[in-house]
Design a protein around this motif. Structure first.
Motif, PDB file in Angstrom:
ATOM      1  N   LEU A 131    -121.045-107.066 -14.633  1.00  0.00           N
ATOM      2  CA  LEU A 131    -121.075-106.767 -13.062  1.00  0.00           C
ATOM      3  C   LEU A 131    -119.889-105.582 -13.671  1.00  0.00           C
ATOM      4  O   LEU A 131    -119.140-106.201 -14.110  1.00  0.00           O
ATOM      5  N   THR A 132    -120.282-104.864 -12.196  1.00  0.00           N
ATOM      6  CA  THR A 132    -118.747-103.421 -12.376  1.00  0.00           C
ATOM      7  C   THR A 132    -118.332-104.003 -11.116  1.00  0.00           C
ATOM      8  O   THR A 132    -118.689-103.673 -10.593  1.00  0.00           O
ATOM      9  N   PHE A 133    -116.692-103.415 -11.278  1.00  0.00           N
ATOM     10  CA  PHE A 133    -116.307-104.081 -10.497  1.00  0.00           C
ATOM     11  C   PHE A 133    -114.602-103.765  -9.873  1.00  0.00           C
ATOM     12  O   PHE A 133    -114.570-102.763 -11.198  1.00  0.00           O
ATOM     13  N   VAL A 134    -114.236-103.438  -8.843  1.00  0.00           N
ATOM     14  CA  VAL A 134    -112.927-103.157  -8.986  1.00  0.00           C
ATOM     15  C   VAL A 134    -112.031-104.453  -8.877  1.00  0.00           C
ATOM     16  O   VAL A 134    -111.602-105.015  -8.404  1.00  0.00           O
ATOM     17  N   PHE A 135    -110.374-104.065  -9.470  1.00  0.00           N
ATOM     18  CA  PHE A 135    -109.382-104.474  -9.912  1.00  0.00           C
ATOM     19  C   PHE A 135    -108.294-104.437  -8.527  1.00  0.00           C
ATOM     20  O   PHE A 135    -107.549-103.820  -8.441  1.00  0.00           O
ATOM     21  N   HIS A 136    -109.042-104.862  -7.516  1.00  0.00           N
ATOM     22  CA  HIS A 136    -108.473-104.625  -5.901  1.00  0.00           C
ATOM     23  C   HIS A 136    -106.931-104.822  -5.947  1.00  0.00           C
ATOM     24  O   HIS A 136    -106.385-104.649  -5.459  1.00  0.00           O
ATOM     25  N   LEU A 137    -106.692-105.869  -6.410  1.00  0.00           N
ATOM     26  CA  LEU A 137    -105.470-106.210  -6.843  1.00  0.00           C
ATOM     27  C   LEU A 137    -103.927-105.218  -8.110  1.00  0.00           C
ATOM     28  O   LEU A 137    -102.854-105.858  -7.377  1.00  0.00           O
ATOM     29  N   SER A 138    -104.940-104.819  -8.397  1.00  0.00           N
ATOM     30  CA  SER A 138    -103.650-104.078  -9.292  1.00  0.00           C
ATOM     31  C   SER A 138    -103.369-102.330  -8.305  1.00  0.00           C
ATOM     32  O   SER A 138    -104.217-101.914  -7.497  1.00  0.00           O
ATOM     33  N   ARG A 190    -106.110 -99.108 -14.645  1.00  0.00           N
ATOM     34  CA  ARG A 190    -105.957 -98.618 -15.330  1.00  0.00           C
ATOM     35  C   ARG A 190    -107.160 -97.003 -14.251  1.00  0.00           C
ATOM     36  O   ARG A 190    -106.812 -97.959 -12.818  1.00  0.00           O
ATOM     37  N   PRO A 191    -106.975 -96.124 -14.761  1.00  0.00           N
ATOM     38  CA  PRO A 191    -108.030 -95.248 -13.746  1.00  0.00           C
ATOM     39  C   PRO A 191    -108.365 -95.456 -13.353  1.00  0.00           C
ATOM     40  O   PRO A 191    -109.443 -96.416 -14.322  1.00  0.00           O
ATOM     41  N   ASN A 192    -109.149 -95.189 -11.759  1.00  0.00           N
ATOM     42  CA  ASN A 192    -110.943 -96.024 -11.209  1.00  0.00           C
ATOM     43  C   ASN A 192    -109.800 -97.745 -10.965  1.00  0.00           C
ATOM     44  O   ASN A 192    -110.824 -98.151 -10.853  1.00  0.00           O
ATOM     45  N   ARG A 193    -109.263 -97.879 -11.622  1.00  0.00           N
ATOM     46  CA  ARG A 193    -109.574 -99.210 -11.975  1.00  0.00           C
ATOM     47  C   ARG A 193    -110.565 -99.940 -11.417  1.00  0.00           C
ATOM     48  O   ARG A 193    -110.692-101.379 -10.993  1.00  0.00           O
ATOM     49  N   LEU A 194    -111.312 -99.563 -12.546  1.00  0.00           N
ATOM     50  CA  LEU A 194    -112.744-100.784 -12.547  1.00  0.00           C
ATOM     51  C   LEU A 194    -113.173-101.308 -13.621  1.00  0.00           C
ATOM     52  O   LEU A 194    -111.943-101.309 -14.297  1.00  0.00           O
ATOM     53  N   GLY A 195    -113.298-102.804 -13.593  1.00  0.00           N
ATOM     54  CA  GLY A 195    -113.405-103.941 -14.599  1.00  0.00           C
ATOM     55  C   GLY A 195    -114.799-104.144 -14.815  1.00  0.00           C
ATOM     56  O   GLY A 195    -115.867-104.237 -14.436  1.00  0.00           O
ATOM     57  N   LEU A 196    -114.953-104.266 -15.902  1.00  0.00           N
ATOM     58  CA  LEU A 196    -116.802-104.744 -16.142  1.00  0.00           C
ATOM     59  C   LEU A 196    -116.148-106.085 -16.906  1.00  0.00           C
ATOM     60  O   LEU A 196    -116.081-106.482 -17.642  1.00  0.00           O
ATOM     61  N   SER A 197    -117.481-107.444 -16.146  1.00  0.00           N
ATOM     62  CA  SER A 197    -117.443-108.302 -16.913  1.00  0.00           C
ATOM     63  C   SER A 197    -118.936-109.215 -17.323  1.00  0.00           C
ATOM     64  O   SER A 197    -120.131-108.814 -16.390  1.00  0.00           O
ATOM     65  N   LEU A 198    -118.593-109.651 -18.441  1.00  0.00           N
ATOM     66  CA  LEU A 198    -119.936-110.243 -19.134  1.00  0.00           C
ATOM     67  C   LEU A 198    -120.408-112.013 -18.266  1.00  0.00           C
ATOM     68  O   LEU A 198    -119.582-112.294 -18.543  1.00  0.00           O
ATOM     69  N   VAL A 199    -121.611-111.980 -17.644  1.00  0.00           N
ATOM     70  CA  VAL A 199    -121.108-112.930 -16.919  1.00  0.00           C
ATOM     71  C   VAL A 199    -122.206-114.167 -16.845  1.00  0.00           C
ATOM     72  O   VAL A 199    -123.578-113.087 -17.511  1.00  0.00           O
ATOM     73  N   ALA A 237    -109.270 -97.992 -33.606  1.00  0.00           N
ATOM     74  CA  ALA A 237    -109.561 -99.458 -34.026  1.00  0.00           C
ATOM     75  C   ALA A 237    -110.915 -99.384 -34.338  1.00  0.00           C
ATOM     76  O   ALA A 237    -111.220-100.187 -34.768  1.00  0.00           O
ATOM     77  N   PHE A 238    -111.043 -99.022 -33.251  1.00  0.00           N
ATOM     78  CA  PHE A 238    -112.778-100.058 -32.272  1.00  0.00           C
ATOM     79  C   PHE A 238    -113.967 -98.946 -32.908  1.00  0.00           C
ATOM     80  O   PHE A 238    -113.744 -97.909 -32.484  1.00  0.00           O
ATOM     81  N   SER A 239    -114.716-100.196 -32.989  1.00  0.00           N
ATOM     82  CA  SER A 239    -116.227 -98.831 -33.669  1.00  0.00           C
ATOM     83  C   SER A 239    -116.765 -98.617 -32.420  1.00  0.00           C
ATOM     84  O   SER A 239    -117.717 -97.211 -32.451  1.00  0.00           O
ATOM     85  N   HIS A 240    -116.751 -99.101 -31.611  1.00  0.00           N
ATOM     86  CA  HIS A 240    -117.660 -99.430 -30.526  1.00  0.00           C
ATOM     87  C   HIS A 240    -116.942 -99.087 -29.020  1.00  0.00           C
ATOM     88  O   HIS A 240    -115.698 -99.883 -28.807  1.00  0.00           O
ATOM     89  N   LEU A 241    -117.462 -98.287 -27.525  1.00  0.00           N
ATOM     90  CA  LEU A 241    -116.999 -98.234 -26.868  1.00  0.00           C
ATOM     91  C   LEU A 241    -118.187 -98.553 -25.441  1.00  0.00           C
ATOM     92  O   LEU A 241    -119.238 -98.242 -25.782  1.00  0.00           O
ATOM     93  N   TRP A 242    -117.705 -99.048 -24.322  1.00  0.00           N
ATOM     94  CA  TRP A 242    -118.317 -99.087 -22.621  1.00  0.00           C
ATOM     95  C   TRP A 242    -117.729 -97.601 -22.540  1.00  0.00           C
ATOM     96  O   TRP A 242    -116.742 -97.524 -22.160  1.00  0.00           O
ATOM     97  N   LEU A 243    -118.836 -96.692 -21.851  1.00  0.00           N
ATOM     98  CA  LEU A 243    -118.184 -95.875 -21.054  1.00  0.00           C
ATOM     99  C   LEU A 243    -119.261 -96.629 -19.436  1.00  0.00           C
ATOM    100  O   LEU A 243    -120.396 -96.621 -19.684  1.00  0.00           O
ATOM    101  N   THR A 244    -118.652 -95.974 -19.113  1.00  0.00           N
ATOM    102  CA  THR A 244    -118.961 -96.293 -17.370  1.00  0.00           C
ATOM    103  C   THR A 244    -118.941 -94.991 -16.790  1.00  0.00           C
ATOM    104  O   THR A 244    -117.538 -93.846 -16.520  1.00  0.00           O
TER     105      THR A 244
END
Lengths: 239, 239
Positions: free
Chosen positions: B63-70, B99-108, A57-64
């Motif tokens: 910012l690419t970060f880790v959800f370290h408390l999850s 999620r696998p790798n617990r990676l987060g992504l934030s636009l700030v 249902a999403f058209s675009h993805l982020w890949l890390t």
């Protein structure tokens, strides 16, 4: 107060299969070569069809992902091609591949999801070398992440595209291929980004080779009647 | 053909100092609580002022970060709050922290850069818990990454904001603080996102606590004259 700075191990959730066997020639941002084919093939235990339920249902993805072909060393200053390869900016002010943790981030279009055997995602606009290890997939949220008003420093807009032409020999090679049409579009889109090293852009006589799919695409810079640069595909050979 | 799936070790380049000492109450996407203060403090050897040279010309950062408390365990299906906490979607179709790798992504938003002693970035709109380890900073490129036309599945737009009101006691507590104005804005923005667990939203009498800065902000759901839900701040206490 802070978490300790211990190393955090990451496991690839899958790998990219793409039209780019080499780093050289890959567009420097996603979306610039729509004709580029790419698939993300998830690896066990991440290849569970449930893990991508609803993603269609999403058209675009982020890949890390990890720039696994780049050196592990990094330097505080890098020379972005956008600045002609001479001016230096901070590595965190750039999208350079030579960075701490070698993390990459690409916004790609999701074309199809195949869950018949494991999970494979067909992507459009990917700027990823074949074999790239992927660490995460996240859906794109336009209401949070589309900020057209953002200021973008030394890269305020998409790079200009160069005109591309094909010699008769190159045309003949394309005609002989079953994937001739998509290959022609791919070559034109990749070369329009001018993959030549920024500091070399005066050296007109040199022939460069870009590897695309199973081919070596040989090209050189030419001047048109008005003296503007174009790139000419002189030969397309199997490797 | 593929790179081996060996673990890739990542090193934090720095840590977040923020208004959110706990996970509970953090807005579920960046940009929803502009009043939230956050700093990213780079760690040696990444705290070289050269590494952020030119970054000030960009208004927004990834910012690419880790959800370290999850928890480190993950499951293929998660229950997004946006779907009421009952429907399940694939973890890769969500922005879940589990999620696998617990990676987060934030636009700030980048507000200021301080290079007087190491490197510290002042950020706006961050949705990050205090102590979050950060793995990478990249400049935001609107011509590549602003796609307002993208389809966003089960999260097609920003979540609706609830009205927030303060009791007299809560108002008095704010008035007594030197940071009363920014704190009031922060509380209103955080509560407007409705931090209550999605499956609990009928239990009107319960008092919840959200930790912001050095405070515990206690609130409960109320119905207004028309029977619509609002959140009322009943007490603000030091912790």
């Amino acid at each position: 107060m802070h978490a300790p700075s211990a190393a955090l191990p990451m496991t690839p959730i899958g790998h990219i299969a793409s039209d780019f066997p080499d780093k050289f020639g890959i567009p420097r941002q996603p979306g610039l070569a729509e004709a580029a084919r790419a698939r993300l093939v998830l690896a066990p235990p991440f290849d569970d069809p449930l893990a991508v339920r609803g993603l269609e249902a999403f058209s675009h993805l982020w890949l890390t992902f990890v720039f696994h072909l780049s050196p592990e060393r990094w330097t505080p200053l890098v020379r972005p091609p956008r600045l002609g390869g001479n001016a230096r900016v901070g590595v965190f002010a750039s999208r350079s591949t030579h960075r701490p943790n070698r993390l990459g981030l690409s916004l790609v279009e999701l074309v199809a999801i195949d869950t018949r055997a494991g999970v494979s995602l067909t992507l459009r606009g990917a700027d990823l070398v074949d074999g790239t290890p992927v660490l995460d997939i996240k859906p794109y949220l336009p209401w949070a992440e589309a900020r057209p008003e953002a200021r973008a420093g030394f890269a305020p807009e998409a790079p200009a595209a160069l005109p591309v032409r094909f010699t008769r020999d190159a045309e003949a090679a394309l005609t002989a291929r079953t994937d001739g049409d998509s290959l022609r579009a791919l070559i034109a889109q990749v070369l329009a980004q001018d993959p030549r090293p920024a500091y070399r852009r005066g050296a007109e006589e040199r022939v460069y080779g870009v590897r695309l799919r199973d081919l070596d695409v040989r090209f050189r810079a030419q001047a048109d009647a008005e003296g503007n640069t174009l790139l000419e595909v002189v030969e397309i050979v199997a490797v």
